[in-house]
Design a protein around this motif. Structure first.
Motif, PDB file in Angstrom:
ATOM      1  N   GLY A 175       0.813  -1.205   0.000  1.00 44.84           N
ATOM      2  CA  GLY A 175       0.000   0.000   0.000  1.00 44.84           C
ATOM      3  C   GLY A 175       0.850   1.260   0.000  1.00 44.84           C
ATOM      4  O   GLY A 175       0.547   2.240  -0.692  1.00 44.84           O
ATOM      5  N   LEU A 176       1.934   1.252   0.771  1.00 47.36           N
ATOM      6  CA  LEU A 176       2.848   2.391   0.787  1.00 47.36           C
ATOM      7  C   LEU A 176       3.572   2.528  -0.563  1.00 47.36           C
ATOM      8  O   LEU A 176       3.820   3.637  -1.038  1.00 47.36           O
ATOM      9  CB  LEU A 176       3.867   2.219   1.911  1.00 47.36           C
ATOM     10  CG  LEU A 176       3.316   2.267   3.339  1.00 47.36           C
ATOM     11  CD1 LEU A 176       4.416   1.956   4.343  1.00 47.36           C
ATOM     12  CD2 LEU A 176       2.699   3.629   3.629  1.00 47.36           C
ATOM     13  N   TYR A 177       3.886   1.389  -1.165  1.00 47.71           N
ATOM     14  CA  TYR A 177       4.576   1.397  -2.464  1.00 47.71           C
ATOM     15  C   TYR A 177       3.708   2.025  -3.554  1.00 47.71           C
ATOM     16  O   TYR A 177       4.171   2.897  -4.300  1.00 47.71           O
ATOM     17  CB  TYR A 177       4.961  -0.030  -2.843  1.00 47.71           C
ATOM     18  CG  TYR A 177       5.431  -0.182  -4.273  1.00 47.71           C
ATOM     19  CD1 TYR A 177       6.623   0.386  -4.713  1.00 47.71           C
ATOM     20  CD2 TYR A 177       4.659  -0.910  -5.194  1.00 47.71           C
ATOM     21  CE1 TYR A 177       7.045   0.242  -6.025  1.00 47.71           C
ATOM     22  CE2 TYR A 177       5.088  -1.056  -6.509  1.00 47.71           C
ATOM     23  CZ  TYR A 177       6.278  -0.481  -6.918  1.00 47.71           C
ATOM     24  OH  TYR A 177       6.692  -0.626  -8.213  1.00 47.71           O
ATOM     25  N   ILE A 178       2.446   1.612  -3.651  1.00 46.59           N
ATOM     26  CA  ILE A 178       1.599   2.179  -4.701  1.00 46.59           C
ATOM     27  C   ILE A 178       1.285   3.648  -4.414  1.00 46.59           C
ATOM     28  O   ILE A 178       1.067   4.434  -5.343  1.00 46.59           O
ATOM     29  CB  ILE A 178       0.303   1.364  -4.906  1.00 46.59           C
ATOM     30  CG1 ILE A 178      -0.568   1.344  -3.651  1.00 46.59           C
ATOM     31  CG2 ILE A 178       0.634  -0.053  -5.351  1.00 46.59           C
ATOM     32  CD1 ILE A 178      -1.907   0.633  -3.855  1.00 46.59           C
ATOM     33  N   THR A 179       1.313   4.041  -3.126  1.00 48.55           N
ATOM     34  CA  THR A 179       1.169   5.454  -2.783  1.00 48.55           C
ATOM     35  C   THR A 179       2.361   6.246  -3.300  1.00 48.55           C
ATOM     36  O   THR A 179       2.202   7.340  -3.860  1.00 48.55           O
ATOM     37  CB  THR A 179       1.044   5.627  -1.265  1.00 48.55           C
ATOM     38  OG1 THR A 179      -0.127   4.943  -0.790  1.00 48.55           O
ATOM     39  CG2 THR A 179       0.948   7.101  -0.881  1.00 48.55           C
ATOM     40  N   ALA A 180       3.553   5.679  -3.121  1.00 50.57           N
ATOM     41  CA  ALA A 180       4.764   6.334  -3.628  1.00 50.57           C
ATOM     42  C   ALA A 180       4.714   6.463  -5.144  1.00 50.57           C
ATOM     43  O   ALA A 180       5.087   7.497  -5.707  1.00 50.57           O
ATOM     44  CB  ALA A 180       6.003   5.540  -3.196  1.00 50.57           C
ATOM     45  N   CYS A 181       4.222   5.427  -5.821  1.00 49.04           N
ATOM     46  CA  CYS A 181       4.123   5.467  -7.282  1.00 49.04           C
ATOM     47  C   CYS A 181       3.129   6.520  -7.747  1.00 49.04           C
ATOM     48  O   CYS A 181       3.365   7.233  -8.732  1.00 49.04           O
ATOM     49  CB  CYS A 181       3.705   4.089  -7.814  1.00 49.04           C
ATOM     50  SG  CYS A 181       4.943   2.796  -7.623  1.00 49.04           S
ATOM     51  N   ALA A 182       2.006   6.622  -7.041  1.00 49.07           N
ATOM     52  CA  ALA A 182       0.969   7.576  -7.441  1.00 49.07           C
ATOM     53  C   ALA A 182       1.367   9.013  -7.172  1.00 49.07           C
ATOM     54  O   ALA A 182       1.012   9.919  -7.933  1.00 49.07           O
ATOM     55  CB  ALA A 182      -0.342   7.249  -6.719  1.00 49.07           C
ATOM     56  N   SER A 183       2.114   9.238  -6.094  1.00 54.97           N
ATOM     57  CA  SER A 183       2.473  10.601  -5.701  1.00 54.97           C
ATOM     58  C   SER A 183       3.797  11.068  -6.293  1.00 54.97           C
ATOM     59  O   SER A 183       4.165  12.238  -6.156  1.00 54.97           O
ATOM     60  CB  SER A 183       2.548  10.695  -4.172  1.00 54.97           C
ATOM     61  OG  SER A 183       3.512   9.785  -3.656  1.00 54.97           O
ATOM     62  N   GLY A 184       4.528  10.142  -6.940  1.00 54.66           N
ATOM     63  CA  GLY A 184       5.809  10.518  -7.521  1.00 54.66           C
ATOM     64  C   GLY A 184       6.879  10.776  -6.488  1.00 54.66           C
ATOM     65  O   GLY A 184       7.662  11.719  -6.607  1.00 54.66           O
ATOM     66  N   ALA A 185       6.922   9.943  -5.459  1.00 61.77           N
ATOM     67  CA  ALA A 185       7.904  10.104  -4.391  1.00 61.77           C
ATOM     68  C   ALA A 185       9.331   9.922  -4.927  1.00 61.77           C
ATOM     69  O   ALA A 185       9.557   9.222  -5.924  1.00 61.77           O
ATOM     70  CB  ALA A 185       7.632   9.086  -3.278  1.00 61.77           C
ATOM     71  N   LYS A 186      10.296  10.546  -4.247  1.00 58.71           N
ATOM     72  CA  LYS A 186      11.691  10.429  -4.671  1.00 58.71           C
ATOM     73  C   LYS A 186      12.172   8.985  -4.634  1.00 58.71           C
ATOM     74  O   LYS A 186      13.041   8.600  -5.411  1.00 58.71           O
ATOM     75  CB  LYS A 186      12.569  11.292  -3.773  1.00 58.71           C
ATOM     76  CG  LYS A 186      12.372  12.786  -3.966  1.00 58.71           C
ATOM     77  CD  LYS A 186      13.340  13.579  -3.089  1.00 58.71           C
ATOM     78  CE  LYS A 186      13.154  15.074  -3.298  1.00 58.71           C
ATOM     79  NZ  LYS A 186      14.082  15.870  -2.457  1.00 58.71           N
TER      80      LYS A 186
END
Length: 347
Positions: free
Chosen positions: A73-84
């Motif tokens: 869940g944290l991973y797909i959040t990072a993908c959606a938000s464009g995390a560094k």
């Protein structure tokens, strides 16, 4: 399944050497069957997605080998938000859904299970869809008048031009995917990497294809004119290229005078469509820099669906779709405003 240090999925190791040779042979055969369960493109995409996830886990100090819904869940959040931590680039919703499918597949190959319906995944994914989902960007359909203009850009006096004409016409008339076009052989069972073969009959061309849901047959009838007939174009290519065995569409070698032995990569279909569309001046009303993105290999497939004036079920069968709804997604301009409900309502 196992993974190498880069995170790329690899087949499970062979049985120990002390096992009977017959069992080792069966293990090798089982691995080849397991690979055949999905296409090479799917396996390549899934391997890249797993590598992406495994790299993110390493950077965040997490264990990728454990199917943890909260971590996913944290991973797909990072993908959606464009995390560094994932490169700083926002992924499209379709990309995130494919990455999630890749993780489910990867864990299944390891004998593990990722609970995709777990709230840490399902709720976050629903929020991503609601926040970032956008209408699909469909490629422009190549309609008959467009195709005729594109054919004129293919030099008739060269092998490359004859091959390209045959590819465009067969791809359009068959409603074929680009991998189906380049995966064809001149006959049945001639190559290990072939995805189908052709039979030239008096009334037309019979194409047998191995698709996502099994084998299917596509009938390509002869055209009303020799200049635009896909069967005639293919026969000319086969005759002058002297091809009777092996891959149907090949690279041209010998300074453009000889067909090589190697099959064309399916990306060459997309390049051909883009190149011919540009040379034909399609969508000249748009800036030159915007035109290449409009067309792809799928433009031929969409063109047939959008222009064939026949019962929809025949188009559905030709394209190999399981549902009429999928076929309608390929119909770009044919039915637009054909039914005017404004006038029908009396306005």
């Amino acid at each position: 399944m196992a993974s190498d240090p880069t995170g790329t999925l690899r087949p499970s190791p062979a049985l120990p050497d002390h096992q009977p040779p017959a069992l080792r042979d069966l293990a090798e055969r089982a691995r080849s069957y397991a690979e055949a369960a999905s296409s090479a493109n799917t396996r390549k995409a899934y391997a890249a997605d797993w590598k992406h996830f495994a790299g993110w886990c390493r950077r965040e100090g997490l264990d990728a080998s454990v199917p943890d819904p909260q971590a996913v869940g944290l991973y797909i959040t990072a993908c959606a938000s464009g995390a560094k931590s994932v490169g700083g680039r926002k992924n499209a919703v379709s990309t995130i859904e494919r990455r999630l499918s890749a993780l489910v597949w990867a864990y299944t190959q390891r004998g593990l299970s990722l609970a995709r319906r777990d709230r840490h995944i399902a709720t976050v994914l629903a929020g991503i869809r609601n926040s970032h989902a956008a209408p699909p960007r469909q490629k422009e359909a190549i309609l008959p008048e467009d195709l005729l203009a594109m054919l004129e850009t293919c030099a008739r006096g060269t092998l490359r031009g004859l091959r390209d004409r045959a590819m465009l016409l067969v791809g359009f008339a068959g409603g074929l995917r680009r991998s189906e076009i380049t995966g064809l052989d001149a006959g049945r069972g001639q190559t290990e990497d072939g995805r189908g073969w052709i039979e030239v009959l008096p009334a037309g061309l019979l194409v047998t294809l191995r698709g996502k849901t099994g084998w299917r047959e596509v009938e390509i009838g002869r055209g009303s004119s020799a200049a635009t007939c896909p069967v005639a174009a293919l026969e000319t290519w086969l005759k002058l290229a002297r091809i009777s065995q092996g891959p149907l569409f090949r690279r041209i070698t010998g300074q453009g005078k000889e067909p090589g032995p190697l099959r064309l990569n399916d990306r060459e279909v997309a390049r051909l469509v883009k190149r011919a569309a540009d040379a034909a001046g399609l969508r000249g009303d748009l800036p030159e820099k915007d035109r290449p993105a409009l067309f792809s290999g799928h433009s031929l497939r969409a063109g047939l669906a959008s222009s064939a004036e026949v019962d929809e079920r025949f188009v559905q069968k030709q394209l190999g779709h399981a549902s009429a709804e999928m076929t309608r997604r390929y119909q770009r301009r044919r039915d637009r405003f054909r039914v005017n409900l404004t006038k029908a309502a009396g306005l």
